[in-house]
Enzyme design. Structure first.
Site, PDB file in Angstrom:
ATOM      1  N   HIS A 390       0.877  -1.182   0.000  1.00 22.09           N
ATOM      2  CA  HIS A 390       0.000   0.000   0.000  1.00 22.09           C
ATOM      3  C   HIS A 390       0.908   1.223   0.000  1.00 22.09           C
ATOM      4  O   HIS A 390       1.861   1.295   0.767  1.00 22.09           O
ATOM      5  CB  HIS A 390      -0.883  -0.025   1.256  1.00 22.09           C
ATOM      6  N   GLU A 403      -6.620   5.539   1.711  1.00 24.26           N
ATOM      7  CA  GLU A 403      -6.762   6.008   0.339  1.00 24.26           C
ATOM      8  C   GLU A 403      -7.852   7.083   0.253  1.00 24.26           C
ATOM      9  O   GLU A 403      -7.864   7.900  -0.664  1.00 24.26           O
ATOM     10  CB  GLU A 403      -7.183   4.799  -0.514  1.00 24.26           C
ATOM     11  N   ARG A 406      -6.568  10.572  -0.213  1.00 22.14           N
ATOM     12  CA  ARG A 406      -6.368  10.961  -1.621  1.00 22.14           C
ATOM     13  C   ARG A 406      -7.709  11.062  -2.353  1.00 22.14           C
ATOM     14  O   ARG A 406      -7.941  11.983  -3.133  1.00 22.14           O
ATOM     15  CB  ARG A 406      -5.441   9.959  -2.318  1.00 22.14           C
ATOM     16  N   ARG A 427      -2.708   0.735  -6.470  1.00 19.05           N
ATOM     17  CA  ARG A 427      -1.678   0.801  -5.426  1.00 19.05           C
ATOM     18  C   ARG A 427      -0.294   0.380  -5.894  1.00 19.05           C
ATOM     19  O   ARG A 427       0.709   0.923  -5.445  1.00 19.05           O
ATOM     20  CB  ARG A 427      -2.094  -0.100  -4.269  1.00 19.05           C
ATOM     21  N   HIS A 530       0.508  -4.847   2.580  1.00 13.77           N
ATOM     22  CA  HIS A 530      -0.873  -4.582   2.980  1.00 13.77           C
ATOM     23  C   HIS A 530      -1.809  -5.764   2.770  1.00 13.77           C
ATOM     24  O   HIS A 530      -2.641  -6.052   3.619  1.00 13.77           O
ATOM     25  CB  HIS A 530      -1.380  -3.366   2.198  1.00 13.77           C
ATOM     26  N   HIS A 531      -1.703  -6.446   1.639  1.00 12.73           N
ATOM     27  CA  HIS A 531      -2.681  -7.513   1.362  1.00 12.73           C
ATOM     28  C   HIS A 531      -1.989  -8.651   0.619  1.00 12.73           C
ATOM     29  O   HIS A 531      -1.212  -8.417  -0.301  1.00 12.73           O
ATOM     30  CB  HIS A 531      -3.817  -6.948   0.494  1.00 12.73           C
ATOM     31  N   ARG A 570      -5.042  -5.973  -5.492  1.00 14.84           N
ATOM     32  CA  ARG A 570      -6.410  -5.712  -5.026  1.00 14.84           C
ATOM     33  C   ARG A 570      -6.690  -4.217  -5.072  1.00 14.84           C
ATOM     34  O   ARG A 570      -5.847  -3.417  -4.661  1.00 14.84           O
ATOM     35  CB  ARG A 570      -6.587  -6.216  -3.594  1.00 14.84           C
TER      36      ARG A 570
END
Ligand code: MEZ
Length: 596
Positions: A390, A403, A406, A427, A530-531, A570
């Site tokens: 991220h 996010e 932004r 991302r 992050h994921h 993602r």
């Protein structure tokens, strides 16, 4: 359930971060009941208090000593971050009593809070005249040394009390079957409790009422494009087609998401958020927990699933263990909702070595155990090397700057004060752009208008990760950027917003608000893990697929433990959509499988 209620209270009331981490604070003896310490006693019996600065303010430890033992340690840190600092508050005091020492490891991802706890307990002990350094950690004891064996029979066992597991359990119990959730951590919430953004859904009542045009088809295409078309389109279709219904379901359980914003990679305003712009994760976990409690679902915390039990190829339960008990939980079906492996550096660097040294936004429980358990019964794994970073993570605290900042109009600038990308690209692209800047970091810049309209920002300000200036020039000076350059960057950006045309980088979303209302804010950020997009393969019924391409009978999975939905990247807001949509699908399929 009382424990669960207490835990929920911890979530709800440890919501905001106040102040930055610091070092020392006060030490006070409190309520010294006895003044023993004669002859060969080890301690001066009594109750002692010590205080240290955590991430969110004071962490206060109360230590009860008998003549020869640390009897009890309680720690209060009401402002430590839920899901990040709170596990340390839950785990460390008990561990220190067990070890009879302050020499315990910090909880991964909660270093500041862990250190504050250790320091506060140290001060309390020192105020009792204890030579803390001489307290050698005792070997871990588990009661009498022997664990007891216990067998439990239920209809469905859900492994993991994150968003997917809790969603599945609510649906299962609401359908009238017996369900138990097993969770290895001392708290519920998994990675969901850390989620700050929101939930993607298309063709929703909210979008219609706000006159946002969107379609399931566009949602599918955005998700596929964001995931570099590596995604399993059938799963993406289930995600998108059921997303609006999932938002309605959340509303039906008391958790409406009435606000909309832009997330990276989305063509339209699709990310649904709680009223006021607070963190979606805390909000959902609070409501999931309340529903579980109302329904009377048993949640076994501090209980780690270790193995799936099979009978002639079908999954018929799990083995699990707590500190004192080995459990055999027999069930007609198992829902695996153990999350990904973004907190397991060893595991993610095995698949992507270049991520060594990155900070992670993940909860400490995201260690991939469910993936390994499923693999042991023949599950096929997909996309394991697809791991997302991220772009906007504050590096000293691992706090993710959502996010939605932004999406609400913030920009990114480098140390030269210049923009370098469309900030709302996916991302992977934004992270790569940041990594190309000198020092591999950037500043996210926003104004008071955004702060006033996005509650999530408060925790950044109160957590001390923002730098503030009354004017752009003042802000620039504080982050060591040439004031004239930052001022010019903002001038060009604000014109782009007014004209709805970003001539520099072609940004088209998150351009509803300019950056003109002081004070102005900057947060220094860089990418963080992050994921984990990979995991066990499932079909559209959330059945786990084996290496021969067949469904493993009795085994269903939902959430980050699964792979295939998000492909190579993602998009923001799709994790929450995933846990709710597929948590419900897994529950429905498990119900069908057990004949309900
Ligand atoms: O889905 C996410 O991970 C998300 C929206 C995160 C965020 O930036 O808030």
């Amino acid at each position: 359930m009382k424990k669960l209620t207490a835990l929920l209270m911890v979530f709800i009331f440890t919501f905001m971060l106040i102040g930055c981490s610091g070092n020392r604070n006060s030490t006070e003896p409190a309520d010294n009941q006895t003044a023993g310490n004669t002859g060969d006693t080890k301690f001066k019996a009594g109750t002692y208090e010590g205080t240290a600065k955590g991430l969110g303010g004071d962490v206060v430890a109360t230590v009860v000593l008998s003549d020869n033992k640390i009897e009890e340690i309680t720690v209060k840190g009401d402002n430590e971050t839920e899901g990040i600092g709170t596990p340390a508050l839950e785990i460390l005091p008990g561990l220190m009593v067990e070890k009879q020492s302050v020499k315990v490891d910090a909880i991964s991802g909660a270093t500041v809070t862990s250190n504050a706890i250790i320091e506060a307990v140290t001060k309390a002990l020192e105020s009792a005249g204890v030579d803390v350094a001489s307290l050698t950690p005792a070997e871990t004891e588990t009661g009498s040394g022997e664990k007891t064996e216990e067998t439990i029979d239920t209809d469905v066992v859900v492994v993991g009390a994150g968003g997917a597991g809790m969603t599945a359990a609510i649906e299962l119990k609401s359908a009238g079957v017996n369900v138990i959730i097993v969770e290895k951590m001392p708290m519920v919430g998994g990675n969901t409790v850390r989620s700050s953004g929101g939930m993607n859904a298309a063709e929703t009542k909210v979008q219609k009422s706000l006159e946002v045009e969107d379609s399931v088809e566009t949602f599918i295409e955005d998700t596929m494009a964001g995931g570099h078309n590596l995604n399993n389109r059938e799963l993406v279709t289930v995600l998108a087609e059921n997303s609006s219904d999932a938002v309605d379901w959340l509303e039906s359980i008391g958790a409406p998401l009435p606000e909309l914003s832009f997330s990276g990679g989305a063509t339209n305003k699709r990310i649904h958020r709680p009223a006021g712009g607070g963190d979606v994760g805390t909000y959902l976990v609070e409501h999931f927990t309340a529903n579980l409690e109302k329904l009377g679902v048993e949640v076994m915390l501090n209980t780690e699933a270790t193995e799936l039990i099979t009978n002639e190829g079908a999954v018929t339960g799990i083995k699990a263990e707590s500190a004192n008990v080995n459990y055999t939980i027999n069930a007609k079906a198992v829902v695996l909702a153990t999350g990904g492996f973004g907190a397991n550096e060893e595991m993610y660097t095995e698949y992507k070595p270049e991520l060594k040294g990155y900070v992670t936004t993940n909860a400490p429980g995201a260690t991939g155990d469910g993936i390994r358990m499923a693999e042991a019964v023949g599950a096929k794994l997909v996309d394991m090397e697809q791991i997302q970073i991220h772009p906007t993570v504050e590096q000293t605290t691992s706090i993710l700057v959502t996010e939605s900042v932004r999406g609400g109009g913030a920009i990114l600038v480098n140390q030269s004060g210049k923009r370098f990308t469309d900030e709302l690209l996916t991302r992977d692209i934004v992270s790569a752009a940041i990594n190309k800047q000198e020092g591999s970091y950037a500043y996210i810049i926003f104004d008071q208008y955004l702060r006033d309209n996005l509650a999530a920002v408060e925790k950044y300000v109160e957590g001390g990760i923002t730098v503030q200036g009354n004017t752009i020039e003042e802000l620039a000076a504080r982050i060591d950027v040439e004031p004239a350059v930052l001022s010019e960057t903002l001038k060009v950006w604000n014109t782009a917003v007014a004209e709805k045309k970003d001539g520099e980088f072609g940004r088209e979303t998150g351009m509803e608000n300019d950056i003109t209302k002081g004070p102005f804010y900057a947060i220094k950020i860089a990418p963080g893990v992050h994921h984990t997009m990979g995991g066990v393969e499932i079909n559209t019924d959330a059945e786990v697929i084996n290496t021969d391409g067949e469904a493993i009978q009795g085994l269903f999975a939902a959430g980050e433990v699964t792979g295939g939905i998000h492909g190579g990247n993602r998009i923001g807001g799709n994790a929450v959509a995933d846990i709710v949509v597929f948590g419900r699908v897994a529950a429905a399929s498990a119900l069908k499988y057990i004949g309900q």
